[in-house]
Scaffold this active site. Structure first.
Site, PDB file in Angstrom:
ATOM      1  N   GLY A 156      39.371  -0.343  15.042  1.00 22.46           N
ATOM      2  CA  GLY A 156      38.557   0.488  14.140  1.00 22.46           C
ATOM      3  C   GLY A 156      38.950   1.943  14.341  1.00 22.46           C
ATOM      4  N   ARG A 179      40.361  -8.266  14.057  1.00 22.54           N
ATOM      5  CA  ARG A 179      39.987  -9.362  13.158  1.00 22.54           C
ATOM      6  C   ARG A 179      40.845  -9.324  11.897  1.00 22.54           C
ATOM      7  NH1 ARG A 179      33.825  -8.493  12.305  1.00 22.54           N
ATOM      8  NH2 ARG A 179      34.767  -6.459  12.492  1.00 22.54           N
ATOM      9  N   ALA A 239      34.080  -0.537  25.132  1.00 21.88           N
ATOM     10  CA  ALA A 239      33.441  -1.138  23.963  1.00 21.88           C
ATOM     11  C   ALA A 239      31.959  -1.391  24.233  1.00 21.88           C
ATOM     12  CB  ALA A 239      34.161  -2.413  23.595  1.00 21.88           C
ATOM     13  N   ARG A 240      31.660  -2.500  24.875  1.00 21.06           N
ATOM     14  CA  ARG A 240      30.282  -2.865  25.209  1.00 21.06           C
ATOM     15  C   ARG A 240      30.334  -3.799  26.392  1.00 21.06           C
ATOM     16  NH1 ARG A 240      28.260   0.585  22.916  1.00 21.06           N
ATOM     17  NH2 ARG A 240      26.648   0.601  21.300  1.00 21.06           N
ATOM     18  N   GLU A 269      23.980  -3.558  31.766  1.00 17.11           N
ATOM     19  CA  GLU A 269      23.822  -2.187  32.243  1.00 17.11           C
ATOM     20  C   GLU A 269      22.383  -1.701  32.012  1.00 17.11           C
ATOM     21  OE1 GLU A 269      26.968  -0.625  29.655  1.00 17.11           O
ATOM     22  OE2 GLU A 269      25.467   0.544  28.601  1.00 17.11           O
ATOM     23  N   HIS A 287      28.610   4.659  31.009  1.00 17.58           N
ATOM     24  CA  HIS A 287      28.485   4.645  29.544  1.00 17.58           C
ATOM     25  C   HIS A 287      28.425   6.076  28.972  1.00 17.58           C
ATOM     26  CE1 HIS A 287      27.043   1.922  26.011  1.00 17.58           C
ATOM     27  NE2 HIS A 287      27.722   2.945  25.569  1.00 17.58           N
TER      28      HIS A 287
HETATM   29  C1  GLV Z   1      27.984   4.175  22.292  1.00 17.46           C
HETATM   30  O1  GLV Z   1      28.243   3.278  23.031  1.00 17.46           O
HETATM   31  C2  GLV Z   1      27.841   4.037  20.883  1.00 17.46           C
HETATM   32  O2  GLV Z   1      27.841   2.898  20.377  1.00 17.46           O
HETATM   33  O3  GLV Z   1      27.719   5.057  20.205  1.00 17.46           O
END
Ligand code: GLV
Length: 331
Positions: A156, A179, A239-240, A269, A287
């Site tokens: 992205g 993707r 990312a996450r 987290e 983060h």
């Molecule tokens: C941070 O992790 C966001 O999604 O902006």
């Protein structure tokens, strides 16, 4: 006419709270208390809108307890805290904060990659502990960034920003997996080549994860994928949490199956898997990829603008769903 009532779920910049007060009847959270889902639901029971920061779960249970709620503005680009289907079914608009954080987050992804590959925090800890008594030829020898192969999973806007930094700033060969494939024009702009996930894992010297978290992307990198990577490779997750199996990663790092990792996000987290805290070859940050003052202000202002535009009847600026009814009248 009375102003719409909104809840600001976490502490944010006081002047942006003041800005929201010009438009709304605001309940804020200046002490930055972490409310339980039940406490959040209780506070949303009489609210028309909410300002969230990415960690408050908005699901069917909460929506049932918030009958007036019409919009939730997330101060984050990721919105995996939203049950989008439940929100859409309940006629609740969701918004996020894309674009304003792209370059800042790409900068951080690159910084984390550099720190990880060049063993910056590990060597700093060594120095601070008073262990540096003599130079040696292989002391904290890491891996090169320039001229190496950068593999990006999730192409992205942020992934593209990292690709441009790698290709044009450091002469890296950039491969990506996503993707859907980018247009030829965008691939040329990023100097990036599309490859399958397995090829990316096998050939990249540095793997950077920038995919959104969904059920399908859960544990995109687990023990099997780590086994496919080069033993000299680094893995970066901005990312996450949940995109990487953190327990499997800790094992791979301890056993030297990959060289190093840099993590800004974690499963569960702010808790961090205890094994990650004891392996030396990992750089850990809390983060903060989008955390510069101008960018955090831009994110907060965009979330505020979404609330203001929605209740003005102009429609949300950066919607993540299209509820059938986006009326500002009570649900
Ligand atoms: C941070 O992790 C966001 O999604 O902006």
């Amino acid at each position: 006419m009375s102003k719409p009532r909104i809840l600001i779920a976490r502490a944010i910049f006081p002047d942006i709270v003041d800005r929201l007060r010009q438009h709304f009847d605001v309940q804020d959270n200046p002490e930055d208390v972490i409310w339980s889902p039940a406490e959040l639901a209780e506070r949303l029971a009489d609210k028309d809108g909410a300002f969230t920061t990415g960690s408050q779960r908005i699901d069917a249970t909460l929506l049932a307890a918030a009958p007036r709620l019409k919009i939730v503005a997330n101060m984050a680009v990721g919105y995996n805290n939203f049950d989008v289907d439940a929100m859409t079914a309940a006629g609740v608009q969701g918004t996020n904060t894309p674009d304003v954080l792209t370059e800042t987050t790409a900068d951080f992804g690159f910084a984390l990659l550099m720190a990880t590959a060049r063993r910056m925090t590990e060597s700093e800890h060594y120095l601070r502990a008073g262990n540096w008594t003599k130079w040696s030829y292989d002391m904290f020898a890491g891996s090169d960034i320039h001229g190496s192969t950068l593999g990006i999973i999730g192409m992205g806007r942020i992934g593209q920003g990292i690709a441009r930094r790698g290709a044009f700033g450091f002469g890296m060969k950039v491969v990506y997996h996503n993707r859907s494939r980018l247009s030829p024009a965008l691939e040329a702009e990023c100097k990036a080549t599309y490859v399958g996930k397995e090829e990316l894992l096998r050939t990249a010297d540095h793997v950077v994860l920038v995919v959104p978290y969904t059920a399908a992307s859960h544990h995109t990198i687990g023990a099997a994928e780590l086994a496919q990577m080069k033993p000299t490779a680094t893995l970066i997750n901005i990312a996450r949490g949940g995109i990487v199996d953190d327990a499997a990663l800790a094992v791979a790092l301890r056993e030297g199956r990959i060289a190093a990792a840099g993590l800004d996000v974690f499963e569960g987290e702010p808790r961090v898997h205890p094994d990650l805290l004891t392996v030396p070859n990992v750089v850990l940050t809390p983060h903060i990829a989008s955390a510069t003052v101008p960018t955090r202000r831009a994110m907060a202002n965009l979330a505020a603008d979404n609330l203001i535009a929605f209740f003005d009847g102009r429609g949300p600026l950066t919607p993540v769903n299209q509820p059938v009814s986006t009326t500002t009248a009570p649900r």
